[in-house]
Design an enzyme around this catalytic site. Structure first.
Site, mmCIF file in Angstrom:
data_model
loop_
_atom_site.group_PDB
_atom_site.id
_atom_site.type_symbol
_atom_site.label_atom_id
_atom_site.label_comp_id
_atom_site.label_asym_id
_atom_site.label_seq_id
_atom_site.Cartn_x
_atom_site.Cartn_y
_atom_site.Cartn_z
ATOM 1 N N ASP A 192 -1.247 3.420 -9.888
ATOM 2 C CA ASP A 192 -1.036 4.269 -8.711
ATOM 3 C C ASP A 192 -1.450 5.716 -8.966
ATOM 4 O O ASP A 192 -1.878 6.413 -8.055
ATOM 5 C CB ASP A 192 0.427 4.248 -8.267
ATOM 6 C CG ASP A 192 0.680 3.067 -7.333
ATOM 7 O OD1 ASP A 192 -0.236 2.736 -6.558
ATOM 8 O OD2 ASP A 192 1.764 2.484 -7.393
ATOM 9 N N CYS B 117 -17.132 1.250 -22.606
ATOM 10 C CA CYS B 117 -16.254 1.114 -23.761
ATOM 11 C C CYS B 117 -16.597 -0.126 -24.596
ATOM 12 O O CYS B 117 -17.545 -0.098 -25.360
ATOM 13 C CB CYS B 117 -14.800 1.139 -23.312
ATOM 14 S SG CYS B 117 -13.715 1.647 -24.643
ATOM 15 N N PRO C 264 12.905 -7.719 9.072
ATOM 16 C CA PRO C 264 12.917 -7.310 7.660
ATOM 17 C C PRO C 264 12.953 -5.787 7.508
ATOM 18 O O PRO C 264 13.619 -5.268 6.608
ATOM 19 C CB PRO C 264 11.596 -7.873 7.106
ATOM 20 C CG PRO C 264 11.209 -8.963 8.044
ATOM 21 C CD PRO C 264 11.751 -8.587 9.389
ATOM 22 N N GLU D 166 16.809 -2.447 -10.035
ATOM 23 C CA GLU D 166 16.282 -1.429 -10.959
ATOM 24 C C GLU D 166 16.002 -0.086 -10.299
ATOM 25 O O GLU D 166 15.843 0.916 -10.966
ATOM 26 C CB GLU D 166 14.976 -1.872 -11.616
ATOM 27 C CG GLU D 166 14.617 -3.317 -11.556
ATOM 28 C CD GLU D 166 13.275 -3.550 -12.233
ATOM 29 O OE1 GLU D 166 13.300 -3.776 -13.440
ATOM 30 O OE2 GLU D 166 12.226 -3.491 -11.564
ATOM 31 N N HIS E 279 -14.465 6.016 -20.483
ATOM 32 C CA HIS E 279 -14.218 5.289 -19.228
ATOM 33 C C HIS E 279 -14.497 6.231 -18.058
ATOM 34 O O HIS E 279 -13.561 6.780 -17.470
ATOM 35 C CB HIS E 279 -12.769 4.800 -19.165
ATOM 36 C CG HIS E 279 -12.493 3.635 -20.043
ATOM 37 N ND1 HIS E 279 -12.804 2.350 -19.686
ATOM 38 C CD2 HIS E 279 -11.960 3.559 -21.279
ATOM 39 C CE1 HIS E 279 -12.457 1.521 -20.659
ATOM 40 N NE2 HIS E 279 -11.941 2.232 -21.636
ATOM 41 N N GLY F 291 -18.090 -2.503 -23.559
ATOM 42 C CA GLY F 291 -19.459 -2.760 -23.086
ATOM 43 C C GLY F 291 -20.490 -2.045 -23.949
ATOM 44 O O GLY F 291 -21.542 -2.599 -24.273
ATOM 45 N N GLU G 5 -15.112 5.749 -15.142
ATOM 46 C CA GLU G 5 -14.522 5.319 -13.864
ATOM 47 C C GLU G 5 -13.241 6.086 -13.535
ATOM 48 O O GLU G 5 -12.876 6.225 -12.385
ATOM 49 C CB GLU G 5 -14.280 3.806 -13.851
ATOM 50 C CG GLU G 5 -13.264 3.256 -14.849
ATOM 51 C CD GLU G 5 -13.875 2.905 -16.216
ATOM 52 O OE1 GLU G 5 -14.915 3.481 -16.565
ATOM 53 O OE2 GLU G 5 -13.283 2.077 -16.935
ATOM 54 N N GLY H 22 0.807 -1.220 0.000
ATOM 55 C CA GLY H 22 0.000 0.000 0.000
ATOM 56 C C GLY H 22 0.842 1.273 0.000
ATOM 57 O O GLY H 22 0.443 2.288 0.567
ATOM 58 N N LYS H 23 1.996 1.201 -0.657
ATOM 59 C CA LYS H 23 2.844 2.387 -0.758
ATOM 60 C C LYS H 23 2.135 3.483 -1.548
ATOM 61 O O LYS H 23 2.216 4.658 -1.205
ATOM 62 C CB LYS H 23 4.136 1.966 -1.465
ATOM 63 C CG LYS H 23 5.212 2.982 -1.544
ATOM 64 C CD LYS H 23 6.566 2.309 -1.723
ATOM 65 C CE LYS H 23 6.572 1.130 -2.676
ATOM 66 N NZ LYS H 23 6.621 1.495 -4.089
#
Ligand code: GLN
Length: 571
Positions: free
Chosen positions: A71, A386, A189, A148, A548, A388, A550, A16-17
């Site tokens: 994100d 879309c 950790p 990376e 879209h 849909g 949403e 959940g960053k």
């Protein structure tokens, strides 16, 4: 000058960053500051456009046509700001820019190297995104210790040196597991993540501890001594019932004021979380509950279902549910089960509404069309997004207009009734293999028909008014004016798009004659009309959109069509 908050993650991914970053942004905005957020994705892909959603989650679409990591959706939903595509950086973009510059001779014969050329390009992009803001959150994707990540850690370290420690802080979001066989929360950790971060010269100013239960004092103390920071800088963020509670919980630990203090700043206004808090309570304790079905093609990775691929639809339903005081239980149904056995369709009777989400390709398409027919004939509320919308047009053409076998050319190139097709201008680009260029991406204006259900919903939710304010902004930007097309002097709204095919103009009047209403359209600069909305009068709720919606839904501002759909489902 902008202040920077760099958020990195330790121990494991998926803790959940992203929502933590978004929540910090929300808090600072509540204190009266102008906030933006940048996501760093360390993969080589140029953007998320070519990433399979089942592998990497939903592809988020920005107003300016970026295909981005999901994100950014959380940033927008929490910050209530439209975030442009430049706020997402990938390794691929950075290297491509540097190599293009090198080929263009811009480095004047110098050896082009990781340091400083790659890190300078990263810094430049971060600073560019931060321009004109008080705070810029920079979330570094992946987990500390990933190879990376290294270029980006170097770059933020260098940014820190350049602008001074007082203008940049580090937040580490980490995870404290409680292994079931020992029932004890482990800090080791986290200690290792801190050590790895420090190997890059980075020492966290705050540690946010994600865990099943809240951190006790023993563990807080352990971390505090290990990092050598005050206990008030170790923030506990236990699992919660809804992500929208995170800003409220972080505020219980006075996180906003603690951050401001680090920057030697004072609140510009008194934060007001009342409305947000009220809606969070509605998400958790709604007055009633309904079940709705999302029929799509699925989404299994090994033994796990990845409903993340439709994250924004989930969230949009939550927003509308909170606004209407109803909890929505979503059931994901694989459309292929209808293709195998028609009798399965009757399970749809158990749901108050049916959504057909966006999608690509031919897999599961016939099953989705069957579900749409079932919704239409049984007066079950239906929302098509879309693909849909496109499949609803196909269903109507086949079963009401008598166009047997009607289809989209995406599934069948030689179909007799290509009611959904690529428009001629796009075809040319496809032949030249410029696939990216053939996509309609980002925000486009749509003209809504008078007296339509769609228009009523955009009015009822205040979006018509808001979109018109945004429209005047967009008019000032020449580079984006193609998004407006030709504006008749009518009711205009803006929604984001990500598709290649369109309702074929040749069939529109034939379909309309039989009662399906095309209730909104875009007019391209070349005068080509593109259909944006469909609706069936005399149905409880049967609406499709080529966009879209949403992507523009926010907790305090539910997307009009979702709002209307949920309301109809409650009746
Ligand atoms: N596959 C369809 C198109 O490209 C719909 C895309 C979508 O649903 N996002 O037009």
């Amino acid at each position: 000058m902008c202040n920077y908050i760099v958020v990195s993650g330790g121990v494991i991914s998926g803790v959940g960053k992203g929502v933590t970053t978004a929540s910090i942004g929300k808090i600072l905005k509540e204190y009266g500051y102008k906030v933006t957020a940048v996501k760093i994705d360390p993969y080589i892909n140029y953007d998320a456009g070519t990433l399979r959603p089942t592998e990497h989650g939903e592809v988020w679409v920005t107003d300016d046509g970026g295909e981005i990591d999901q994100d950014l959706g959380n940033y927008e939903r929490f910050l209530d700001e439209d975030i442009p595509k430049k706020n997402c950086l990938t390794t691929g973009q950075i290297y491509k820019t540097v190599i293009d510059k090198e080929r263009g001779g811009e480095y004047l014969g110098k050896t082009v190297q990781f340091i400083p050329h790659i890190t300078d390009e990263i810094k430049k992009r971060i600073k560019d995104a931060a321009d004109n803001f008080d705070f810029c959150l920079v979330e570094i994707g992946g987990t500390i210790g990933d190879f990376e990540n290294i270029p980006f850690l170097f770059a933020v370290k260098s940014l820190e040196r350049e602008i001074g420690k007082k203008n940049l802080i580090h937040v580490l979001v980490t995870y404290l597991p409680t292994p079931p066989h020992i029932q004890e929360m482990k800090t080791k950790p986290t200690q290792q993540a801190i050590r790895m971060l420090s190997e890059n010269g980075i020492f966290p100013d705050f540690i946010i501890c994600r865990s099943k239960k809240a951190l006790d004092n023993v563990r807080k103390k352990k971390i505090e001594t290990y990092v050598n920071i005050g206990a008030e800088h170790v923030i506990s963020e236990p699992d919660i019932d809804t992500i929208y509670r995170i800003p409220l919980d972080l505020e219980k630990e006075n996180f906003g004021l603690k951050i401001l203090k680090k920057f030697d700043l004072k609140p510009k206004k008194k934060p007001d979380f009342e409305e947000w808090g009220r809606l969070v309570d509605k998400i958790v304790n709604p007055a009633k509950k309904i079940k709705i079905a999302i029929v799509g093609k699925y989404i299994n990775i090994g033994d796990y279902e990845l409903t993340d691929s439709y994250l924004s639809i989930n969230e949009a339903l939550k927003h509308s549910g909170a606004g209407l005081d109803v909890g929505i239980e979503i059931k994901w149904i694989d459309s292929k089960i209808f293709e195998k056995d028609k009798n399965e369709l009757k399970i749809l009777k158990n749901y108050r509404g049916i959504i057909i989400p966006g999608g690509f390709g031919s897999s599961g398409v016939e099953g989705k069309i069957m579900a749409i027919e079932f919704a239409r004939k049984n007066d079950i509320p239906f929302l098509g997004l879309c693909y849909g919308l496109q499949l609803a047009v196909i269903e109507f053409a086949r079963n009401v207009c008598g166009m047997e076998g009607a289809n989209t050319t995406e599934v069948d190139e030689r179909v007799k009734y290509p009611v959904i097709d690529i428009l001629p201008t796009q075809k040319k680009l496809m032949e030249e293999n410029r696939y990216g260029a053939t996509m309609r991406l980002g925000e486009y204006a749509a003209i809504l028909k008078d007296d339509s259900q769609v228009l009523r919903l955009y009015e009822e939710t205040n979006r018509l008014k808001e979109d018109n304010e945004r429209l005047s902004e967009l008019k000032k930007d020449d580079g984006q004016s193609f998004r407006l097309g030709i504006l008749e002097n009518k009711k205009i709204i803006l929604e984001r798009h990500r598709h290649r095919y369109e309702v074929n103009p040749e069939y529109i009047s034939k379909i309309e004659e039989k009662g399906l209403v095309f209730s909104g359209y875009h007019i391209r600069k070349d005068k080509q009309k593109l259909m944006e909305f469909i609706e069936l009068p005399n149905h409880k709720f049967f609406i499709g959109t080529q966009g879209h919606p949403e992507f523009k839904s926010r907790l305090t501002k539910p997307a009009p069509l979702f709002y209307g759909f949920v309301k109809a489902c409650c009746k």
